[in-house]
Design an enzyme around this catalytic site. Structure first.
Site, PDB file in Angstrom:
ATOM      1  N   LYS A  85       0.841  -1.210   0.000  1.00 56.76           N
ATOM      2  CA  LYS A  85       0.000   0.000   0.000  1.00 56.76           C
ATOM      3  C   LYS A  85       0.873   1.255   0.000  1.00 56.76           C
ATOM      4  O   LYS A  85       1.761   1.405   0.852  1.00 56.76           O
ATOM      5  CB  LYS A  85      -0.895   0.021   1.249  1.00 56.76           C
ATOM      6  CG  LYS A  85      -1.985  -1.025   1.224  1.00 56.76           C
ATOM      7  CD  LYS A  85      -2.756  -1.031   2.535  1.00 56.76           C
ATOM      8  CE  LYS A  85      -3.650   0.163   2.680  1.00 56.76           C
ATOM      9  NZ  LYS A  85      -4.358   0.139   4.001  1.00 56.76           N
TER      10      LYS A  85
HETATM   11  O1  G3P Z   1      -7.839   1.106   5.326  1.00 59.78           O
HETATM   12  C1  G3P Z   1      -7.945   2.489   5.599  1.00 59.78           C
HETATM   13  C2  G3P Z   1      -8.735   2.676   6.790  1.00 59.78           C
HETATM   14  O2  G3P Z   1      -8.159   1.894   7.801  1.00 59.78           O
HETATM   15  C3  G3P Z   1      -8.987   4.047   7.313  1.00 59.78           C
HETATM   16  O3  G3P Z   1     -10.071   3.850   8.124  1.00 59.78           O
HETATM   17  O4  G3P Z   1     -11.536   4.031  10.044  1.00 59.78           O
HETATM   18  O5  G3P Z   1      -9.215   4.952  10.171  1.00 59.78           O
HETATM   19  O6  G3P Z   1     -10.940   6.077   8.761  1.00 59.78           O
HETATM   20  P1  G3P Z   1     -10.453   4.814   9.351  1.00 59.78           P
END
Ligand code: G3P
Length: 224
Positions: A85
């Site tokens: 990534k």
């Molecule tokens: O994979 C990306 C993701 O983990 C971001 O999620 O919940 O931290 O906004 P969040």
């Protein structure tokens, strides 16, 4: 649609893998840090559960050369179905272009706009990860962004897939699925909520009661 689990928590991965048709696991530096353990031992534990399903692991480096060194190390130490990534920073785009030529499988992440996704696709990304809930939090209409990216890829005949990420509720997941998004990565709490409904449990309880009234308690079809 492919379902991936957005966590590095081994117990959650184990429990969810038993129930759900998971295509893999995604991590990022914040998710990894929550586990407070050695990075590569976390990765090893995840792989022991998911086998050769996709594992998406993120670079930490910020310059092109640091990013490339991180990606090389990930590929050297993690065998199998690894997607590296890359955040869509300017240095990230450079690294993606360079590493695509070397056969890396690439996920472009931290995407907030359709044009970032389109650029990443042209740099060779296999997956692009728009952050639905974080976009919603800046009134940017996360589902609409995912929908536009999905349309753009179709329109321009790109093979890059959308891996929508950052969900805080079931409705967001549902709406990106309706928009034709090919894959989602979901934290375990939302994954469980997608699957369950109290009326399903009530229906099953009624089936059991009706059956047992006639055939007796503890009688199933296999032991009639
Ligand atoms: O994979 C990306 C993701 O983990 C971001 O999620 O919940 O931290 O906004 P969040």
């Amino acid at each position: 649609m492919l379902y991936l689990l957005d966590t590095a928590n081994i117990e959650e991965i184990r429990k969810c893998s038993e129930v759900f048709p998971l295509a893999g696991v995604t991590t990022n530096p914040s998710i990894i840090s929550k586990e407070k353990k050695d990075f590569f031992s976390i990765i090893k534990d995840i792989k022991s559960i998911i086998g050769d399903k996709m594992l998406h692991a993120q670079v930490i480096g910020e310059t092109e050369s640091e990013i490339i060194k991180d990606a090389e190390t990930l590929r050297e130490k993690i065998d199998g179905n690894l997607y590296v990534k890359f955040p869509v920073t300017l240095e990230g785009y450079k690294a993606m272009k360079a590493l695509k030529l070397r056969g890396f499988k690439i996920t472009a992440t931290a995407i907030y706009t359709p044009q970032q996704a389109l650029l990443a696709a042209n740099c060779g990304a296999d997956y692009t990860a728009p952050y639905v809930n974080r976009i919603d939090n800046i009134s940017g209409m996360g589902v609409h962004v995912v929908s536009m990216i999905t349309e753009l890829f179709k329109h321009h005949n790109l093979e890059t897939k959308v891996l929508a990420a950052s969900f805080k509720n079931v409705q967001q997941v549902h709406e990106v699925a309706v928009a034709g998004c090919q894959s989602v990565t979901i934290a375990p709490d939302i994954m469980w909520k997608l699957a369950e409904h109290p009326l399903t449990d009530m229906s099953v309880a009624q089936f059991t009661k009706d059956w047992e009234n006639i055939y007796g308690k503890d009688k199933k079809i296999y032991n009639l």
